[in-house]
Scaffold this motif. Sequence first.
Motif, PDB file in Angstrom:
ATOM      1  N   HIS A  99       0.864  -1.188   0.000  1.00 43.75           N
ATOM      2  CA  HIS A  99       0.000   0.000   0.000  1.00 43.75           C
ATOM      3  C   HIS A  99       0.897   1.233   0.000  1.00 43.75           C
ATOM      4  O   HIS A  99       1.661   1.456   0.938  1.00 43.75           O
ATOM      5  CB  HIS A  99      -0.899  -0.028   1.240  1.00 43.75           C
ATOM      6  CG  HIS A  99      -1.949   1.026   1.254  1.00 43.75           C
ATOM      7  ND1 HIS A  99      -2.904   1.108   2.248  1.00 43.75           N
ATOM      8  CD2 HIS A  99      -2.231   2.050   0.396  1.00 43.75           C
ATOM      9  CE1 HIS A  99      -3.702   2.133   2.011  1.00 43.75           C
ATOM     10  NE2 HIS A  99      -3.307   2.724   0.896  1.00 43.75           N
ATOM     11  N   ILE A 100       0.826   2.006  -1.076  1.00 40.46           N
ATOM     12  CA  ILE A 100       1.641   3.224  -1.201  1.00 40.46           C
ATOM     13  C   ILE A 100       0.788   4.428  -0.833  1.00 40.46           C
ATOM     14  O   ILE A 100      -0.238   4.697  -1.469  1.00 40.46           O
ATOM     15  CB  ILE A 100       2.188   3.395  -2.637  1.00 40.46           C
ATOM     16  CG1 ILE A 100       2.912   2.124  -3.094  1.00 40.46           C
ATOM     17  CG2 ILE A 100       3.106   4.604  -2.703  1.00 40.46           C
ATOM     18  CD1 ILE A 100       4.138   1.796  -2.286  1.00 40.46           C
ATOM     19  N   LEU A 101       1.208   5.170   0.187  1.00 41.38           N
ATOM     20  CA  LEU A 101       0.483   6.361   0.629  1.00 41.38           C
ATOM     21  C   LEU A 101       1.082   7.607  -0.005  1.00 41.38           C
ATOM     22  O   LEU A 101       2.301   7.720  -0.145  1.00 41.38           O
ATOM     23  CB  LEU A 101       0.528   6.482   2.155  1.00 41.38           C
ATOM     24  CG  LEU A 101      -0.052   5.322   2.969  1.00 41.38           C
ATOM     25  CD1 LEU A 101       0.124   5.595   4.461  1.00 41.38           C
ATOM     26  CD2 LEU A 101      -1.521   5.123   2.643  1.00 41.38           C
ATOM     27  N   GLY A 102       0.212   8.553  -0.383  1.00 42.16           N
ATOM     28  CA  GLY A 102       0.680   9.839  -0.909  1.00 42.16           C
ATOM     29  C   GLY A 102       1.359   9.732  -2.250  1.00 42.16           C
ATOM     30  O   GLY A 102       2.292  10.500  -2.546  1.00 42.16           O
ATOM     31  N   LEU A 132      -1.524  -7.761  -4.611  1.00 41.11           N
ATOM     32  CA  LEU A 132      -2.261  -6.504  -4.756  1.00 41.11           C
ATOM     33  C   LEU A 132      -1.370  -5.325  -4.394  1.00 41.11           C
ATOM     34  O   LEU A 132      -0.644  -5.355  -3.397  1.00 41.11           O
ATOM     35  CB  LEU A 132      -3.494  -6.515  -3.851  1.00 41.11           C
ATOM     36  CG  LEU A 132      -4.357  -5.243  -3.824  1.00 41.11           C
ATOM     37  CD1 LEU A 132      -4.966  -4.961  -5.194  1.00 41.11           C
ATOM     38  CD2 LEU A 132      -5.457  -5.368  -2.769  1.00 41.11           C
ATOM     39  N   VAL A 133      -1.457  -4.273  -5.233  1.00 39.82           N
ATOM     40  CA  VAL A 133      -0.786  -3.003  -4.949  1.00 39.82           C
ATOM     41  C   VAL A 133      -1.847  -1.915  -4.891  1.00 39.82           C
ATOM     42  O   VAL A 133      -2.627  -1.751  -5.832  1.00 39.82           O
ATOM     43  CB  VAL A 133       0.258  -2.647  -6.027  1.00 39.82           C
ATOM     44  CG1 VAL A 133       0.867  -1.279  -5.744  1.00 39.82           C
ATOM     45  CG2 VAL A 133       1.346  -3.704  -6.087  1.00 39.82           C
ATOM     46  N   LEU A 134      -1.884  -1.186  -3.785  1.00 42.52           N
ATOM     47  CA  LEU A 134      -2.812  -0.068  -3.624  1.00 42.52           C
ATOM     48  C   LEU A 134      -2.017   1.232  -3.717  1.00 42.52           C
ATOM     49  O   LEU A 134      -1.083   1.445  -2.939  1.00 42.52           O
ATOM     50  CB  LEU A 134      -3.527  -0.137  -2.270  1.00 42.52           C
ATOM     51  CG  LEU A 134      -4.374  -1.377  -1.997  1.00 42.52           C
ATOM     52  CD1 LEU A 134      -4.971  -1.302  -0.592  1.00 42.52           C
ATOM     53  CD2 LEU A 134      -5.496  -1.498  -3.018  1.00 42.52           C
ATOM     54  N   LEU A 135      -2.385   2.067  -4.670  1.00 42.48           N
ATOM     55  CA  LEU A 135      -1.754   3.377  -4.813  1.00 42.48           C
ATOM     56  C   LEU A 135      -2.741   4.436  -4.336  1.00 42.48           C
ATOM     57  O   LEU A 135      -3.729   4.720  -5.004  1.00 42.48           O
ATOM     58  CB  LEU A 135      -1.361   3.634  -6.264  1.00 42.48           C
ATOM     59  CG  LEU A 135      -0.381   2.647  -6.903  1.00 42.48           C
ATOM     60  CD1 LEU A 135      -0.136   3.019  -8.364  1.00 42.48           C
ATOM     61  CD2 LEU A 135       0.922   2.617  -6.136  1.00 42.48           C
ATOM     62  N   GLU A 136      -2.480   4.997  -3.187  1.00 39.72           N
ATOM     63  CA  GLU A 136      -3.357   6.041  -2.635  1.00 39.72           C
ATOM     64  C   GLU A 136      -2.773   7.394  -2.995  1.00 39.72           C
ATOM     65  O   GLU A 136      -1.696   7.769  -2.550  1.00 39.72           O
ATOM     66  CB  GLU A 136      -3.487   5.900  -1.123  1.00 39.72           C
ATOM     67  CG  GLU A 136      -4.486   6.864  -0.521  1.00 39.72           C
ATOM     68  CD  GLU A 136      -4.771   6.544   0.932  1.00 39.72           C
ATOM     69  OE1 GLU A 136      -4.885   7.498   1.722  1.00 39.72           O
ATOM     70  OE2 GLU A 136      -4.865   5.347   1.277  1.00 39.72           O
ATOM     71  N   LEU A 137      -3.514   8.133  -3.827  1.00 37.01           N
ATOM     72  CA  LEU A 137      -2.993   9.377  -4.375  1.00 37.01           C
ATOM     73  C   LEU A 137      -2.862  10.460  -3.315  1.00 37.01           C
ATOM     74  O   LEU A 137      -3.675  10.571  -2.403  1.00 37.01           O
ATOM     75  CB  LEU A 137      -3.901   9.870  -5.498  1.00 37.01           C
ATOM     76  CG  LEU A 137      -4.061   8.928  -6.700  1.00 37.01           C
ATOM     77  CD1 LEU A 137      -5.023   9.535  -7.698  1.00 37.01           C
ATOM     78  CD2 LEU A 137      -2.720   8.643  -7.346  1.00 37.01           C
TER      79      LEU A 137
END
Length: 443
Positions: free
Chosen positions: A370-373, A396-401
Amino acid sequence: MDTKKLDTGSRDAISFLPEEILSDILSLLPIKQAVSTSVLSKNWRNIFRLVDYLDFDYSVSVHPEKGEPKRGERFKEYLDRTQRDSPIIKFSLERHVGDHNEMAYVSSWVSDAVEHGVLEVDVSVKPRLGMLFMPCELFTSKTLVKLTLGTQVQCDIPSYVLLPSLKILIIETIFFASKDLSDVLVAGCPVLEELFVRHEEMDSHPYYISSRTIKKLSVQYRGCDVYYESGLSFDAPSLVSFDYSDHALYEYTPVNFGSLVEARVDIRYNRKVVKPDISGLMIGISNIETLHLSPASADTISRCVSRHGLLLPMFNNLVSLSFGSKNERGWKLLPYLLEKSPKLETLIIQSLNVYASYIPIPLYQVKLMHILGYQGTVQELKHLKTFIGRMQCLELVLLELAEGVVVDDGKILQLNRDLNHASRKCSIQMHDRSRISHLSLDT
């Protein structure tokens, strides 16, 4: 549903609300404003008597106006006059106190609220003399469930404390003599579940916290001075959740967290502590399943590893790690930490753009990242490719903008092309405030 228009005549619509709802509304107001509604009409004259949340803010003086406690009138008489047999859910008092006489008034108000079976007391007093004197009755209440005391004062705790119903205790910048916080106050709370100790801009903060019953502990020390041999110890064998913010201290011994599941750690490096030893703290939290490390913590722990020979323990139960750093020194900690976490499945990354790509990171066991920012920069994309290429188990890769970053379909397709080198099929989800985009990579 009946949609017929309600004929209220000359009366306002709020007057038709049940008294219980009106009392709930008034409970949201400071007591001075709540009492003032009694002059609106005959129907409102006694509504404020139903209020079971008494909030005395800075606008209420010890010599108040009509409807509030009168000069010379004990608060108990005011409660008897207004509340009668109605229970008090919460008593809240926030004010400056100028002298001993005003402190005596405050103390008597608290005592009278306790006598009426209050469930929650929140006292935030700033006396000019620096001492907070609370009545002994407060510390022997049989009904009190939640207690908040503050702020920036020394509190005189009676030698005997027994709060058999207290479950939540919040301490806001209060100086206790010796070990009075744990050995007297907390020790007298046999069913205490949550303890919050916050200290700001004041020396002599508690250095010893002990409770056999608490499940949630938050210790927040901000702006407090530290000394060369400053230390802190914890003894909370039933603790499940731990939130700690402080300078890295000279020692942590002992640290007993036998049941800990989740920890949030924000420790900052301070040059006054020449050789901080955080090994006790690291060992104390090593059984956790979820760990949140602030960027300051990553930097501080990395310093202790490289400069002071800190050896990290095994985190054999750790399955979720939140990690970020604002410099290369902090990022150098990550591979070491991952090697000590054989069961890690979820990795949450902050500040990916600062990551130093030359640092090898073993990520074979991670299933969710999970990538934040995420800002979509070229540098971040490069790092993202590196991470995905090394993750053999990644699902799963989560890209949180980051806030303000706009993503359209064109950027999503471009990201798809840029990540074609990924070593296996994984799902990538891009999250923004307006929608969730799903991108599946099949290489």
